[in-house]
Design a protein around this motif. Structure first.
Motif, PDB file in Angstrom:
ATOM      1  N   GLY A 167       3.383  -8.552   3.996  1.00  0.00           N
ATOM      2  CA  GLY A 167       4.049  -7.264   3.821  1.00  0.00           C
ATOM      3  C   GLY A 167       4.504  -7.000   2.398  1.00  0.00           C
ATOM      4  N   LEU A 168       3.849  -7.630   1.439  1.00  0.00           N
ATOM      5  CA  LEU A 168       4.250  -7.481   0.039  1.00  0.00           C
ATOM      6  C   LEU A 168       3.660  -6.243  -0.623  1.00  0.00           C
ATOM      7  N   ILE A 169       2.579  -5.688  -0.051  1.00  0.00           N
ATOM      8  CA  ILE A 169       1.944  -4.522  -0.675  1.00  0.00           C
ATOM      9  C   ILE A 169       1.754  -3.394   0.337  1.00  0.00           C
ATOM     10  N   GLU A 170       1.736  -2.180  -0.178  1.00  0.00           N
ATOM     11  CA  GLU A 170       1.471  -1.018   0.662  1.00  0.00           C
ATOM     12  C   GLU A 170       0.009  -1.055   1.126  1.00  0.00           C
ATOM     13  N   PRO A 171      -0.241  -0.789   2.396  1.00  0.00           N
ATOM     14  CA  PRO A 171      -1.623  -0.874   2.902  1.00  0.00           C
ATOM     15  C   PRO A 171      -2.515   0.286   2.477  1.00  0.00           C
ATOM     16  N   ARG A 172      -1.941   1.315   1.873  1.00  0.00           N
ATOM     17  CA  ARG A 172      -2.749   2.430   1.364  1.00  0.00           C
ATOM     18  C   ARG A 172      -2.588   2.499  -0.144  1.00  0.00           C
ATOM     19  N   ASP A 173      -3.413   3.307  -0.760  1.00  0.00           N
ATOM     20  CA  ASP A 173      -3.351   3.434  -2.220  1.00  0.00           C
ATOM     21  C   ASP A 173      -3.681   2.119  -2.924  1.00  0.00           C
ATOM     22  N   ILE A 174      -4.678   1.393  -2.403  1.00  0.00           N
ATOM     23  CA  ILE A 174      -5.158   0.164  -3.042  1.00  0.00           C
ATOM     24  C   ILE A 174      -6.432   0.496  -3.812  1.00  0.00           C
ATOM     25  N   ILE A 175      -6.463   0.125  -5.063  1.00  0.00           N
ATOM     26  CA  ILE A 175      -7.636   0.353  -5.902  1.00  0.00           C
ATOM     27  C   ILE A 175      -8.355  -0.972  -6.107  1.00  0.00           C
ATOM     28  N   VAL A 176      -9.669  -0.964  -5.893  1.00  0.00           N
ATOM     29  CA  VAL A 176     -10.486  -2.169  -6.033  1.00  0.00           C
ATOM     30  C   VAL A 176     -11.613  -1.892  -7.015  1.00  0.00           C
ATOM     31  N   SER A 226      -2.294  -2.538  10.506  1.00  0.00           N
ATOM     32  CA  SER A 226      -2.168  -1.095  10.295  1.00  0.00           C
ATOM     33  C   SER A 226      -3.378  -0.619   9.506  1.00  0.00           C
ATOM     34  N   THR A 227      -3.513   0.692   9.369  1.00  0.00           N
ATOM     35  CA  THR A 227      -4.643   1.239   8.620  1.00  0.00           C
ATOM     36  C   THR A 227      -4.531   0.878   7.147  1.00  0.00           C
ATOM     37  N   VAL A 228      -5.642   0.389   6.606  1.00  0.00           N
ATOM     38  CA  VAL A 228      -5.715   0.069   5.178  1.00  0.00           C
ATOM     39  C   VAL A 228      -6.715   1.005   4.532  1.00  0.00           C
ATOM     40  N   GLU A 229      -6.350   1.559   3.391  1.00  0.00           N
ATOM     41  CA  GLU A 229      -7.250   2.442   2.654  1.00  0.00           C
ATOM     42  C   GLU A 229      -7.422   1.914   1.241  1.00  0.00           C
ATOM     43  N   VAL A 230      -8.675   1.789   0.811  1.00  0.00           N
ATOM     44  CA  VAL A 230      -8.970   1.327  -0.539  1.00  0.00           C
ATOM     45  C   VAL A 230      -9.885   2.331  -1.239  1.00  0.00           C
ATOM     46  N   VAL A 231      -9.743   2.409  -2.544  1.00  0.00           N
ATOM     47  CA  VAL A 231     -10.713   3.097  -3.380  1.00  0.00           C
ATOM     48  C   VAL A 231     -11.544   2.000  -4.028  1.00  0.00           C
ATOM     49  N   PHE A 232     -12.800   1.872  -3.587  1.00  0.00           N
ATOM     50  CA  PHE A 232     -13.644   0.746  -3.986  1.00  0.00           C
ATOM     51  C   PHE A 232     -14.730   1.217  -4.942  1.00  0.00           C
ATOM     52  N   THR A 233     -14.726   0.658  -6.143  1.00  0.00           N
ATOM     53  CA  THR A 233     -15.736   1.017  -7.137  1.00  0.00           C
ATOM     54  C   THR A 233     -16.485  -0.238  -7.597  1.00  0.00           C
TER      55      THR A 233
END
Length: 337
Positions: A167-176, A226-233
């Motif tokens: 639980g250290l990071i927000e599951p959304r707004d993750i940039i990869v 929970s739902t995880v959202e990433v921006v993957f490039t």
């Protein structure tokens, strides 16, 4: 008694890496190597690094013929083609490690959306262990079919799973941001991987449309609950092999760099192939090995992780053998250290 093993689609880069690993496995005998395109050529004529190490020929075999020779099958076939033959292999009593994406996703609709085909074996989706031992070891043990992970997802999931679990990071707004060597595109010639096109050039591709994105989000979602959202490039780098992945995520509270590193170290303290390091890792650190190196930094209130692995080993064939070892009850590190 050694396990009789067949490799489907034995002409690719992951297949030759797999053959080299299995040749030093004390509990394996390679009994069949298949290809639809190379006739009955000796495997060493397609992969010269195997000269003097294996005398087998490539063959175009039916699933029934493969099953008659092998107890375990490693399928290096492309997506869709793999799921066309795996049900017959399973029905014949074979165990299978599938390198394709055919059994990684849980939803037939998501598979069709991202891969452009109806799934040939939709009833099995969601019931196949995802072949990342660091997260799903118990599900893999004794399984009849394992979905080997994608190379990019392995580098991303291993870096982020402990932080999401804690639980250290927000599951959304993750940039990869990921960068891969050219072997990740496979051996089939393409314009973008032609030497004059990719040499001395760095390029992004499939931005927002890469097929590994739903795989990453699905597995991290299972970990996070929970739902995880990433921006993957993803990016293509003019080197043969290796993946370097940098992730950027928002902490759920104020944390120190030491706390983040302690979280990673605690999660992986008993894992033989994940090393949490203090320095910034480079692809050469893990080239030719089944290791993944990970570190973390705090930058402008973001948690930044850096991970690297060999896309052909920990990202593919090494992971497959790690899964094979679990499936058959062998020490997990057999032939991999």
């Amino acid at each position: 008694m050694a396990i009789r093993v067949a490799i489907l689609g034995a002409t690719g880069y992951t297949a030759v890496e797999l053959i080299k690993i299995l040749l030093r496995h004390p509990e394996v005998t390679i009994t069949a190597l298949t290809s639809r395109q190379e006739g009955n050529a000796p495997i060493a004529s397609v992969h010269p690094t195997l000269v003097g190490r294996i005398s087998a020929n490539l063959e175009n075999l039916t699933p029934a013929e493969v099953a008659a020779r092998a107890e375990c099958v490693f399928s290096c076939l492309p997506h869709c083609a793999s799921a066309e033959v795996i049900p017959e292999l399973l029905k014949a009593g074979c165990r299978v490690v599938d390198f394709s994406a055919d059994y990684r996703l849980n939803s037939p609709q998501v598979y069709e959306e991202w891969y452009g085909h109806r799934h040939p074996d939709p009833e099995r989706l969601g019931k196949v262990p995802y072949g990342l031992p660091e997260l799903f070891r118990e599900e893999i043990r004794g399984a009849s079919l394992v979905a080997n992970p994608g190379c990019y997802p392995t580098s991303v999931i291993l870096a982020l799973a402990p932080l999401l679990k804690a639980g250290l990071i927000e599951p959304r707004d993750i940039i990869v941001d990921s960068k891969s060597g050219v072997s990740g595109a496979g051996r089939t010639p393409k314009l973008t991987t032609h030497f004059p096109e990719c040499n001395e050039s760095l390029s992004a591709y499939n931005v927002g449309r890469h097929r590994h994105q739903p795989e990453i989000e699905q597995v991290l979602g299972q970990v996070a609950g929970s739902t995880v959202e990433v921006v993957f490039t993803p990016h293509l780098v003019p080197m043969d092999r290796g993946i370097l992945t940098t992730t950027y995520s928002r902490p759920t509270r104020q944390v120190s760099e030491d706390e983040v590193l302690d979280c990673l170290e605690s999660f992986y303290q008993n894992e033989p192939f994940v090393q949490v390091v203090d320095h910034l890792p480079a692809t050469k650190d893990t080239a030719g090995t089944n290791f993944c190196h990970i570190t973390a930094r705090i930058v402008r209130d973001r948690i930044v992780t850096v991970s690297c692995l060999d896309n052909l080993v920990k990202g593919a064939s090494g992971a497959a053998v790690q899964n094979f070892n679990l499936m058959y009850g062998f020490p997990e590190t057999t032939a991999l250290l």
